[in-house]
Design a protein around this motif. Sequence first.
Motif, mmCIF file in Angstrom:
data_model
loop_
_atom_site.group_PDB
_atom_site.id
_atom_site.type_symbol
_atom_site.label_atom_id
_atom_site.label_comp_id
_atom_site.label_asym_id
_atom_site.label_seq_id
_atom_site.Cartn_x
_atom_site.Cartn_y
_atom_site.Cartn_z
ATOM 1 N N LYS A 195 -13.712 -13.587 -28.842
ATOM 2 C CA LYS A 195 -13.697 -12.824 -27.592
ATOM 3 C C LYS A 195 -12.432 -11.976 -27.491
ATOM 4 N N GLU A 196 -11.293 -12.527 -27.915
ATOM 5 C CA GLU A 196 -10.032 -11.778 -27.887
ATOM 6 C C GLU A 196 -10.090 -10.578 -28.822
ATOM 7 N N VAL A 197 -10.629 -10.776 -30.018
ATOM 8 C CA VAL A 197 -10.725 -9.677 -30.980
ATOM 9 C C VAL A 197 -11.582 -8.554 -30.413
ATOM 10 N N ILE A 198 -12.692 -8.907 -29.793
ATOM 11 C CA ILE A 198 -13.575 -7.885 -29.217
ATOM 12 C C ILE A 198 -12.870 -7.126 -28.093
ATOM 13 N N ALA A 199 -12.230 -7.852 -27.202
ATOM 14 C CA ALA A 199 -11.530 -7.203 -26.085
ATOM 15 C C ALA A 199 -10.390 -6.315 -26.589
ATOM 16 N N ARG A 200 -9.597 -6.839 -27.516
ATOM 17 C CA ARG A 200 -8.477 -6.065 -28.062
ATOM 18 C C ARG A 200 -8.984 -4.835 -28.802
ATOM 19 N N SER A 201 -10.075 -4.994 -29.552
ATOM 20 C CA SER A 201 -10.643 -3.867 -30.305
ATOM 21 C C SER A 201 -11.115 -2.765 -29.371
ATOM 22 N N LYS A 202 -11.758 -3.150 -28.279
ATOM 23 C CA LYS A 202 -12.213 -2.137 -27.315
ATOM 24 C C LYS A 202 -11.026 -1.365 -26.751
ATOM 25 N N ASP A 203 -9.947 -2.089 -26.427
ATOM 26 C CA ASP A 203 -8.741 -1.427 -25.907
ATOM 27 C C ASP A 203 -8.146 -0.482 -26.939
#
Length: 108
Positions: A48-56
């Motif tokens: 979940k962190e990777v997805i959120a960070r990637s979107k940012d």
Amino acid sequence: MGTESFDYSTVAFINEQEREYFAEAHLGEQVRSFLVSPTGRYLHGRAKEVIARSKDQLAILDPNTDEGLAEWKVIKQDMANAESFMQWCGDAIVNGDNAAKQLEEYRE
């Protein structure tokens, strides 16, 4: 059906279809148990962190430069890997639940 390995030879299956339903239902339960374990919670949280960070990162990245495009590809791949992990876990649980229902109907 906990997370331990299961000896399928101890079950009298009606046929191969029933064995497959049972195995798929068991796998779904194993994945469900894994996701509530400390390791499962950690890996799910990391995904979940990777997805959120990637979107940012993608929101501010300029893919119109060679460096930006190279970084964009890496970020998109990291995001796809995390999304795949989450999708595979979800699929195993849903398929396991469906197989458990099929197994119940099969035995009726």
